[in-house]
Design a protein around this motif. Structure first.
Motif, PDB file in Angstrom:
ATOM      1  N   GLN A  21       1.072  -1.108  -0.255  1.00 43.68           N
ATOM      2  CA  GLN A  21      -0.019   0.431   0.150  1.00 43.68           C
ATOM      3  C   GLN A  21       0.431   1.161   0.108  1.00 43.68           C
ATOM      4  O   GLN A  21       0.654   2.132  -0.581  1.00 43.68           O
ATOM      5  CB  GLN A  21      -0.601   0.249   1.679  1.00 43.68           C
ATOM      6  N   LEU A  22       2.010   1.124   0.776  1.00 45.23           N
ATOM      7  CA  LEU A  22       2.381   2.914   0.891  1.00 45.23           C
ATOM      8  C   LEU A  22       3.814   2.521  -0.829  1.00 45.23           C
ATOM      9  O   LEU A  22       3.561   3.846  -0.507  1.00 45.23           O
ATOM     10  CB  LEU A  22       3.980   2.235   1.859  1.00 45.23           C
ATOM     11  N   ASN A  23       3.988   1.148  -1.330  1.00 43.07           N
ATOM     12  CA  ASN A  23       4.692   1.454  -2.432  1.00 43.07           C
ATOM     13  C   ASN A  23       3.595   2.228  -3.857  1.00 43.07           C
ATOM     14  O   ASN A  23       3.993   3.348  -4.093  1.00 43.07           O
ATOM     15  CB  ASN A  23       4.328   0.242  -3.402  1.00 43.07           C
ATOM     16  N   GLU A  24       2.723   1.748  -3.127  1.00 42.27           N
ATOM     17  CA  GLU A  24       1.437   2.157  -4.380  1.00 42.27           C
ATOM     18  C   GLU A  24       1.127   3.751  -4.298  1.00 42.27           C
ATOM     19  O   GLU A  24       0.969   4.585  -5.245  1.00 42.27           O
ATOM     20  CB  GLU A  24      -0.197   0.831  -4.042  1.00 42.27           C
ATOM     21  N   ALA A  25       0.825   4.409  -2.959  1.00 38.77           N
ATOM     22  CA  ALA A  25       0.918   5.896  -2.463  1.00 38.77           C
ATOM     23  C   ALA A  25       2.177   6.361  -2.734  1.00 38.77           C
ATOM     24  O   ALA A  25       2.048   7.298  -3.563  1.00 38.77           O
ATOM     25  CB  ALA A  25       0.548   6.226  -1.474  1.00 38.77           C
ATOM     26  N   GLU A  26       3.647   5.684  -2.841  1.00 38.37           N
ATOM     27  CA  GLU A  26       4.992   6.606  -3.250  1.00 38.37           C
ATOM     28  C   GLU A  26       4.689   6.882  -4.759  1.00 38.37           C
ATOM     29  O   GLU A  26       4.901   8.066  -5.159  1.00 38.37           O
ATOM     30  CB  GLU A  26       5.137   5.919  -2.577  1.00 38.37           C
ATOM     31  N   ARG A  27       4.271   5.977  -5.484  1.00 39.29           N
ATOM     32  CA  ARG A  27       4.400   5.477  -7.249  1.00 39.29           C
ATOM     33  C   ARG A  27       3.219   6.613  -7.632  1.00 39.29           C
ATOM     34  O   ARG A  27       3.458   7.157  -8.423  1.00 39.29           O
ATOM     35  CB  ARG A  27       4.521   4.479  -7.546  1.00 39.29           C
ATOM     36  N   GLY A  28       2.168   6.750  -7.141  1.00 39.94           N
ATOM     37  CA  GLY A  28       1.208   7.599  -6.821  1.00 39.94           C
ATOM     38  C   GLY A  28       1.421   9.259  -7.392  1.00 39.94           C
ATOM     39  O   GLY A  28       1.107   9.767  -8.686  1.00 39.94           O
ATOM     40  N   LYS A  29       2.665   9.714  -6.710  1.00 45.64           N
ATOM     41  CA  LYS A  29       3.667  10.799  -6.735  1.00 45.64           C
ATOM     42  C   LYS A  29       4.199  11.008  -7.981  1.00 45.64           C
ATOM     43  O   LYS A  29       4.277  12.085  -8.910  1.00 45.64           O
ATOM     44  CB  LYS A  29       5.004  11.064  -6.207  1.00 45.64           C
TER      45      LYS A  29
END
Length: 462
Positions: A21-29
């Motif tokens: 989830q953290l990876n997905e949130a970071e890659r949203g940038k």
């Protein structure tokens, strides 16, 4: 990014899921950067479409910027005896061409060869030179030698002749009673006619001879005979140059044709129409790329683009500005029947344009081609398009700018990816530490519970 499967074993927590989830949130940038890159790529594609339309218009302008276009001549032919093509050296006029005889090629066939049954049997025992004679009616002509090998057959002799650039093609004819060697001149006309063969340097094979009854056949080539406006002309070929200055006549059959040489109005008209159509196609491309549909809430890729506005403005200025004209000459597009409509496209007054092409081609040449590469309107248009498409031009600069922005965005994207990877690496380390700490706390808790249970059991026995 792949998850580490051992995370959460010690603590029982779903640390892998949390890390995903953290990876997905970071890659949203990265999404905003991707959208910006896509926007620039779409712009470059649209600029390419615009550049193609500009190039098409420039090609049409270049066609009008050629002064020779207005000096070109065309031919029209009535009758089927001849066809014709004119160059710029021709003179306008009408010519009656009477074709009396077409040019023909000469042929020669040897007497029938006796003493052989097959074309592969030796015809000569001792080789040498076989001379092909181009002579007629006692006149001194030319002789072309062909080397013949020992023990050569009729087929070998045929092949040896065809291997040489002798001015003839050789074949073998069976007249029903035997074989003959037949030659056909490769060119038409009396002087190119094959009229004989000299075998004196060759020794025939035993039993081989030429028939005394089935003798050689000689068909002499003839020159074409014609007259142009009553002037008699002879030509070795059926393609006659020089009979009419600057005109090539192709003789098709005996008979009479009338050849009219006139100014090529059609070529000029097609070039002018191509110029108008090229500009209107460019305008259509611009309209499509800058369109806005309020109902569908959609917009063209270059809506509001400053480069497009600059291109339109520059071209409109050239087309409406005209050229400096001498006395009685044309200075504006309106003068030749082309007007700029309210929607920005060009429109042709067919009658006016036809009149100008028919009566004022010299003035039309001055208007479009001028006396230098950029002296006429067509040259000015072509030069303007070159400037707009150049590195420092409106379109060239816009394309370079979009490409630079994409390069900058790609670098930013790479740096952001590296930052995200570093952040996730830090999270993995921290989650691993958390997992280990909770596992250790769970082990301590289990140990203490065991001790308490043992103490309770001891107290119960006492």
């Amino acid at each position: 990014m792949a998850s580490i499967s051992s995370l959460g074993i010690g603590s029982g927590l779903d640390l892998n899921g949390l890390l995903d989830q953290l990876n997905e949130a970071e890659r949203g940038k990265l999404a905003p950067i991707e959208r910006q890159i896509e926007t620039q790529q779409v712009k470059i594609s649209a600029y390419g479409e615009l550049q193609g339309a500009l190039s098409g218009f420039q090609s049409a302008a270049n066609a009008l910027n050629d002064a020779s276009l207005y000096q070109s001549l065309s031919t029209s032919v009535s009758g089927e005896a001849v066809s014709a093509a004119a160059t710029a050296d021709a003179s306008v006029g009408s010519y009656v061409v009477d074709v009396e005889t077409l040019a023909s090629a000469g042929s020669y066939a040897t007497a029938r060869l006796e003493g052989i049954e097959s074309i592969d049997e030796p015809v000569v025992s001792s080789g040498g030179e076989l001379n092909l004679e181009f002579t007629h009616a006692g006149e001194e002509g030319t002789s072309v030698p062909v080397s013949i090998a020992d023990n050569a057959s009729l087929a070998d002799i045929r092949d040896a002749i065809n291997a040489e650039d002798a001015g003839v093609t050789a074949s073998i004819v069976n007249d029903g009673d035997g074989h003959r060697l037949a030659l056909m001149s490769t060119e038409t006309g009396r002087e190119a006619s094959i009229t004989g063969m000299d075998w004196s340097d060759l020794t025939k094979a035993d039993g081989v001879s030429f028939s005394e009854t089935a003798k050689a056949v000689d068909v002499v080539g003839e020159n074409a005979l014609l007259n142009v406006n009553g002037i008699a002309i002879s030509s070795a070929t059926n393609q006659v140059e020089g009979a009419i200055e600057g005109v090539t006549l192709n003789l098709n059959q005996e008979g009479t044709s009338t050849v009219a040489v006139e100014q090529d109005a059609r070529a000029v008209r097609e070039a002018v129409v191509g110029f108008v159509e090229g500009f209107n196609a460019l305008k259509g491309t611009i309209n499509e790329l800058t369109a806005f549909d309020g109902d569908a809430e959609s917009a063209g890729e270059l809506l509001g683009d400053s480069a497009v506005r600059s291109i339109e403005g520059r071209l409109r200025s050239v087309l409406s500005g005209g050229v400096a004209a001498g006395e009685g000459g044309f200075s504006m597009l309106n003068d030749i029947g082309i007007s700029l409509k309210l929607d920005g496209t060009l429109e042709i007054d067919q009658d006016r344009l036809d009149s100008v092409i028919a009566n004022d081609q010299d003035k039309l040449s001055d208007f479009f081609a001028g006396d230098s590469a950029t002296g006429g309107l067509a040259g000015q248009v072509s030069e303007t398009v070159t400037q707009l498409s150049g590195t420092h031009g409106a379109l060239g600069g816009a394309i370079s700018g979009a490409e630079s922005r994409i390069e900058s965005l790609n670098e930013r994207y790479l740096r952001m990816e590296q930052s995200i990877e570093a952040t996730l690496t830090r999270y993995r380390t921290q989650f691993g530490q958390l997992d280990g700490m909770i596992a250790q706390m769970n082990q301590t808790s289990d140990y203490l519970m065991q001790q308490f249970d043992m103490m309770n059991a001891q107290l119960g026995r006492d």
